[in-house]
Design an enzyme around this catalytic site. Structure first.
Site, mmCIF file in Angstrom:
data_model
loop_
_atom_site.group_PDB
_atom_site.id
_atom_site.type_symbol
_atom_site.label_atom_id
_atom_site.label_comp_id
_atom_site.label_asym_id
_atom_site.label_seq_id
_atom_site.Cartn_x
_atom_site.Cartn_y
_atom_site.Cartn_z
ATOM 1 N N CYS A 1 -54.664 99.628 -133.985
ATOM 2 C CA CYS A 1 -54.297 99.357 -132.507
ATOM 3 C C CYS A 1 -55.796 99.773 -131.670
ATOM 4 O O CYS A 1 -56.428 99.176 -130.777
ATOM 5 C CB CYS A 1 -53.452 100.190 -131.814
ATOM 6 N N GLU B 1 -45.781 101.926 -126.645
ATOM 7 C CA GLU B 1 -47.346 102.126 -126.966
ATOM 8 C C GLU B 1 -47.503 100.591 -127.680
ATOM 9 O O GLU B 1 -47.229 100.325 -128.713
ATOM 10 C CB GLU B 1 -47.695 103.212 -127.970
#
Ligand code: NAP
Length: 522
Positions: free
Chosen positions: A321, A287
């Site tokens: 993020c 990720e």
């Protein structure tokens, strides 16, 4: 017996005196524990090495949170071998026991909630509310995956076939290398580790070097919850020194990584190579970064859009993020909305997170994580000043920490560097769109595809956004941050990663493989 219904643990907003006093007391208690030494842990053995990672408080550079022993290459290999040995025992453990350990760990975390928040907030510079959200998310991961583990342990449905008994079930993979980032040092480290453990895998955990103390607390809690020695091995060390050893080792079965695109793609490439003695193709869950956006249509409620942009951009100094780093605004409302965003952002204070202010705590910002991050962000601000017009901030903050002012740069063009590259700091690029369709085109035109939001009161436009935006987590008329376990499965497209959807019913499948057993019935 685990109750089947999962509910999210509520986040503390620190509005009550009781919560504020409890947090102040926890910070004072933790301050007395700062600067201690922490070991590496292999097979339950705690080993102190001379080489140490020095973890510091970003808001006060000279304050050492702890010194954490660095594993050397031989110790990393030993940890992988031990994890491999323990796999035989752990994979055969009853699922109820594995899930029960997660539930017990969650309870310990609930009991130690303020203290854990104090460690987390001091190690990475989160304000209390952001810190508590991280602790709550970690607890949610444990309680969610404990239940999911039970569901995945059942025989899975297959179509009946005459004369055969067919059983299809999931079994674990083996040694999992868990490599987390520092920004969600509690929740993500815990989520990836817990998912591996509950499904019967064993783990070597290499924490992020900017947040190894809170990662040690995670190890400690699993141990207190009854996890057998060697199932979770704790091997701090610089990624550039030991990362390749962990990824390349032939006994590493799979890698669960969250972090930057640069490191994620490196791991993905290296893991593809089959090394001597290796019997499998390694699986990689990676990720990675984002270039997230909020689109504002000409019919949106501007007050709401501005609040959501400010919240999503500057929460935790933009170091999420999912943080909004692009506001893509319809030309009809561009000037008006810019003014609103600036007016609201001006209220944000740069604080030592210990200076609690209950009125505007959500927006108050600590310092960014370290000197290298501060420099990188300042470099991007310089690039942005050439590409567009600086309308707020642009400077470093108080010298005692790695502070950066909340910064806004308008008139950025699609394709500009600060419109394309992840900055990971408190910097907002504002881009003008000629129409709603143009805004969608701009939003989609990066290599990333993690989060995004659309503010519009036009149903047709919202439906079009749902269809056309290539974004793993798309939000409508709300911020582009704040994903809750089980509610908002999280993961991105394209260079944002493998879209593993943490906190979803699909997630544990990534830690398992399906086995079919078909027997003839006489
Ligand atoms: P990073 O620099 O990529 O580091 C992530 C982890 O990788 C750290 O533990 C790091 O160790 C380790 N590492 C470094 N070099 C390595 C190597 N050669 N081999 C193996 N591991 C290595 O990322 P970060 O600065 O910690 O985190 C910020 C990034 O994470 C941002 O890009 C953000 O968008 C992304 N992120 C994504 C998600 C998501 O769900 N998509 C969530 C959170 C964060 P060291 O610390 O020792 O260098």
């Amino acid at each position: 017996m685990i109750n089947k219904v999962f509910t999210n643990d509520p986040i503390r907003l620190y509005k009550t005196k009781v919560e504020q006093e409890a947090m102040k007391a926890a910070i004072s208690a933790v301050e007395k524990e700062l600067g201690k030494d922490y070991p590496i842990v292999i097979n339950g053995e705690e080993i102190m090495n001379d080489a140490k990672i020095k973890s510091i408080y970003p808001c006060q550079k000279d304050m050492v949170v702890g010194y954490v022993s660095k594993a050397n290459k031989e110790q990393v290999i030993k940890a992988i071998e031990i994890a491999n040995e323990k796999f035989d025992m752990w994979k055969n453990e009853a699922q109820e026991k594995r899930s029960g350990i997660l539930m017990k760990a969650a309870q310990i975390m609930k009991d130690r909630r303020y203290e854990l928040n104090a460690w987390l907030s001091l190690e990475v510079g989160k304000n209390y509310v952001e810190g508590d959200a991280g602790i709550a998310e970690g607890i949610d991961f444990l309680e969610f995956y404990a239940r999911e583990g039970l569901r995945y342990a059942e025989n899975q449905p297959v179509t009946k076939w005459p004369g055969e008994q067919n059983i299809y079930k999931y079994i674990p993979l083996g040694v999992c290398a868990v490599i987390p980032p520092w920004n969600f040092a509690f929740a993500i480290t815990l989520g990836m580790t817990a998912a591996a453990i509950v499904t019967g895998n064993t783990v070597v955990l290499k924490p992020a070097s900017d947040a190894p103390v809170i990662a040690y607390k995670i190890y400690e809690i699993f141990k207190d919850a009854g996890l057998p020695d060697g199932v979770l091995n704790f091997i701090p060390g610089s990624g550039s020194e030991v990362g390749d050893t962990i990824v390349d080792h032939h006994l590493t079965r799979f890698i669960c990584f969250t972090g930057s695109r640069e490191i994620g793609t490196r791991i993905y490439e290296r893991a593809a190579k089959v090394n001597k003695g290796q019997k499998w193709l390694k699986r990689v869950v990676a990720e990675m970064g984002g270039k997230d956006y909020i689109i504002v249509d000409n019919n949106a409620i501007l007050e709401d859009a501005a609040n959501d942009i400010v919240k999503s951009t500057f929460g935790f100094q933009g170091q999420k993020c999912s943080a909004c780093s692009r506001a893509i605004i319809h030309s009809d409302v561009y000037d008006e909305l810019n003014e609103l965003i600036v007016e609201k952002t001006k209220k944000i204070k740069m604080i030592d997170i210990r200076e609690f202010d209950s009125d505007i705590h959500y927006y108050n910002m600590g310092a960014v994580i370290n000197e290298a991050a501060q420099k990188k962000i300042m470099d991007y601000i310089e690039i942005g000043k050439k590409e567009g017009t600086l309308i707020l901030g642009g400077n470093k903050g108080p010298e005692n920490g790695f502070y950066i002012e909340p910064t806004i740069i308008k008139d950025i063009n699609p394709g500009d560097r600060i419109e394309q590259e992840e900055i990971f700091g408190p910097v907002l690029a504002i881009i003008k769109a000629d129409s709603f369709d143009h805004a969608i085109e701009i939003a989609n035109d990066t290599d990333y595809g993690l989060t995004g939001a659309v503010h519009s009161s036009c149903r047709t436009h919202l439906e079009k956004a749902k269809k056309e935006l290539m974004t793993g987590n798309l939000y409508l008329n709300r911020p582009c941050t704040a994903a809750f376990v089980g509610v908002h499965p999280f993961g991105g497209f394209n260079m944002s990663g493998t879209d593993s959807k943490a906190g979803s019913g699909d997630y544990l499948a990534l830690f398992l493989q399906g086995k079919l057993m078909s027997e003839k019935v006489y």
